[in-house]
Scaffold this active site. Structure first.
Site, PDB file in Angstrom:
ATOM      1  N   ASN A  54      -3.696   8.241   6.358  1.00  0.00           N
ATOM      2  CA  ASN A  54      -2.505   7.621   6.956  1.00  0.00           C
ATOM      3  C   ASN A  54      -2.835   6.533   7.966  1.00  0.00           C
ATOM      4  O   ASN A  54      -1.944   5.911   8.510  1.00  0.00           O
ATOM      5  CB  ASN A  54      -1.689   8.691   7.677  1.00  0.00           C
ATOM      6  CG  ASN A  54      -2.496   9.377   8.752  1.00  0.00           C
ATOM      7  OD1 ASN A  54      -3.619   8.970   9.024  1.00  0.00           O
ATOM      8  ND2 ASN A  54      -1.951  10.400   9.360  1.00  0.00           N
ATOM      9  N   HIS A  56       0.591   4.362  -2.640  1.00  0.00           N
ATOM     10  CA  HIS A  56       0.419   5.774  -2.262  1.00  0.00           C
ATOM     11  C   HIS A  56       1.569   6.620  -2.799  1.00  0.00           C
ATOM     12  O   HIS A  56       1.365   7.736  -3.269  1.00  0.00           O
ATOM     13  CB  HIS A  56       0.348   5.921  -0.740  1.00  0.00           C
ATOM     14  CG  HIS A  56      -0.982   5.540  -0.177  1.00  0.00           C
ATOM     15  ND1 HIS A  56      -1.464   6.038   1.010  1.00  0.00           N
ATOM     16  CD2 HIS A  56      -1.956   4.732  -0.649  1.00  0.00           C
ATOM     17  CE1 HIS A  56      -2.670   5.526   1.254  1.00  0.00           C
ATOM     18  NE2 HIS A  56      -2.985   4.726   0.259  1.00  0.00           N
ATOM     19  N   ARG A  89       0.825  -1.205   0.000  1.00  0.00           N
ATOM     20  CA  ARG A  89       0.000   0.000   0.000  1.00  0.00           C
ATOM     21  C   ARG A  89       0.868   1.268   0.000  1.00  0.00           C
ATOM     22  O   ARG A  89       0.534   2.267  -0.651  1.00  0.00           O
ATOM     23  CB  ARG A  89      -0.924  -0.016   1.227  1.00  0.00           C
ATOM     24  CG  ARG A  89      -1.876   1.144   1.219  1.00  0.00           C
ATOM     25  CD  ARG A  89      -2.958   1.012   2.272  1.00  0.00           C
ATOM     26  NE  ARG A  89      -3.980   2.031   2.064  1.00  0.00           N
ATOM     27  CZ  ARG A  89      -4.432   2.812   3.028  1.00  0.00           C
ATOM     28  NH1 ARG A  89      -3.987   2.700   4.256  1.00  0.00           N
ATOM     29  NH2 ARG A  89      -5.343   3.727   2.748  1.00  0.00           N
ATOM     30  N   HIS A 143      -5.873  -5.660  -2.743  1.00  0.00           N
ATOM     31  CA  HIS A 143      -6.741  -5.844  -1.576  1.00  0.00           C
ATOM     32  C   HIS A 143      -6.920  -7.313  -1.209  1.00  0.00           C
ATOM     33  O   HIS A 143      -7.791  -7.645  -0.412  1.00  0.00           O
ATOM     34  CB  HIS A 143      -8.087  -5.138  -1.803  1.00  0.00           C
ATOM     35  CG  HIS A 143      -7.958  -3.650  -1.753  1.00  0.00           C
ATOM     36  ND1 HIS A 143      -8.955  -2.784  -2.121  1.00  0.00           N
ATOM     37  CD2 HIS A 143      -6.921  -2.861  -1.358  1.00  0.00           C
ATOM     38  CE1 HIS A 143      -8.537  -1.533  -1.969  1.00  0.00           C
ATOM     39  NE2 HIS A 143      -7.310  -1.557  -1.515  1.00  0.00           N
TER      40      HIS A 143
END
Ligand code: HEM
Ligand SMILES: *[C@@H]1O[C@H](CO)[C@@H](O)[C@H](O)[C@H]1NC(C)=O
Ligand SMILES: *[C@@H]1O[C@H](CO)[C@@H](O)[C@H](O)[C@H]1NC(C)=O
Ligand SMILES: *[C@@H]1O[C@H](CO)[C@@H](O)[C@H](O)[C@H]1NC(C)=O
Length: 319
Positions: free
Chosen positions: A92, A64, A60, A189
């Site tokens: 966050n 980002h 992840r 995911h």
């Protein structure tokens, strides 16, 4: 308009002259630092051995990083006296395991000081995280440079879990990514955990006619309501992203097809005919998912075309 266009062309030229347009290559460190990749892999392995949330966190983190200012390690920078960094921006909540990148960087600096960028280390660590979780592996093109800018307000540019298909499509196509990339990368995911805040709008007060999103499987929704009651006070409460959260597999797609996707943005993939066909294809074939995921990860990993301007010595601070 013309002025804007020529200013743009100008800045692209300046960027290219300052080595920002260099293409990435798989053998970038072959001579400069041949042991770098193995050192990164060791750090990821070591961290995973004592914390099985590490792979999801690294994957992840790389996503980002790439979606904001390209893959330039902007996600790794600490805030300073005058600047709130991406790290403290709203999504966050589950970004963690920064220490893994720091330990990999430390190992790599001992081998070849000042040579391997933090952005490359993060791209490699994300690949290792997937591979070491039973997913596919691939050669990562390298040669990214680290950026010097990281702003908390930029995290608004990340897709939200409340996005519908059109919004997801826009977020990805703005970055040159296709519907196939969107569907394949959403397969990230398959790893990890989400907090109630990321999906609670689907299970309480969905809209004026439905308390629960009617596209959800009833028992799945009921389960989530138990985990995340109304006015849930436990900020740490939540659930795993799929039924096999530390195994990189195609269970995510199988669940999506049954109304058991966790976020609205996951379920949204079933609302577009092209995306839905891909979900069903990946649900039916782990092999096709793995191939598509690798292709799309390499594309996402190339966003920004090499990124920043320097090789940081400490991934948390600019040089
Ligand atoms: C398509 C748009 C996407 C949206 C809206 C989205 C949103 C989110 C949200 C809200 C969470 C949970 C945060 C929390 O509640 O703690 C999450 C977790 C996660 N996302 Fe995504 N994401 C997207 C795409 C991706 C992509 C492209 C990847 C990587 C290829 C990815 C990998 C992950 C992973 C591994 C986790 C679990 C993190 C952990 O357990 O620490 N996501 N995502
Ligand atoms: C960066 O921030 C973390 C968390 O606040 C802190 O522990 C660490 O010492 C900081 N590192 C640097 C180099 O500023
Ligand atoms: C996360 O973001 C919120 C909102 O911007 C901020 O108040 C909080 O300090 C951040 N948390 C961490 C761990 O950085
Ligand atoms: C609530 O959501 C459902 C499912 O998306 C939809 O069919 C219904 O029209 C919505 N109701 C309102 C008032 O928007």
């Amino acid at each position: 308009m013309e002025m804007i266009a020529s200013a743009l062309i100008c800045s692209v030229l300046v960027l290219c002259l300052s080595h920002l347009c260099h293409p990435l290559s798989v053998d970038y460190y072959e001579k400069k630092c041949p042991k770098a990749e193995a050192a990164v892999t060791d750090s990821v392995k070591q961290a995973m051995a004592s914390d099985n949330t590490v792979p999801a966190a690294l994957l992840r983190m790389h996503f980002h990083d790439c979606f904001i200012r390209g893959c330039d390690a902007s996600v790794l920078l600490n805030s300073t006296k005058n600047n709130a960094a991406e790290k403290v921006g709203p999504p966050n909540v589950s970004l963690h395991a920064f220490y893994v990148i720091d330990s990999a960087k430390k190992a790599v600096e001992e081998l070849c000081p000042g040579v391997v960028s933090c952005a490359d280390i993060l791209a490699l660590a994300a690949r290792d995280a997937v591979a070491l979780s039973g997913g596919p592996t691939w050669d990562v093109p390298k040669g990214r440079k680290d950026g010097r800018v990281s702003k908390a307000t930029d995290t608004r540019q990340l897709p939200f879990p409340t996005f519908n298909f059109a919004q997801l499509h826009q977020s990805f196509s703005q970055r040159g990514l296709t519907v196939e990339d969107l569907v394949a990368l959403s397969g990230g995911h398959t790893l990890g955990f989400a907090h109630c805040s990321s999906f609670e709008k689907r299970i309480h007060n969905f809209n004026s006619t439905h308390d629960v999103d009617p596209s959800m499987h009833p028992s799945f929704a009921a389960n989530l309501q138990r985990v995340c009651p109304v006015n849930n006070k436990a900020k740490t409460a939540g659930t795993t992203m799929d039924t096999t959260p530390v195994k990189f597999d195609n269970a995510y797609y199988k669940l999506l097809g049954k109304g058991k996707g966790l976020f609205l943005s996951d379920a949204a993939l079933m609302t577009d005919s092209k995306a839905k066909a891909l979900v069903l294809k990946f649900a039916g074939s782990d092999e096709e998912f793995r191939e598509a995921f690798v292709k799309s990860m390499i594309r996402m990993s190339g966003l920004g075309g090499g990124g920043g301007v320097e090789v940081r010595l400490d991934c948390k601070v600019v040089r």
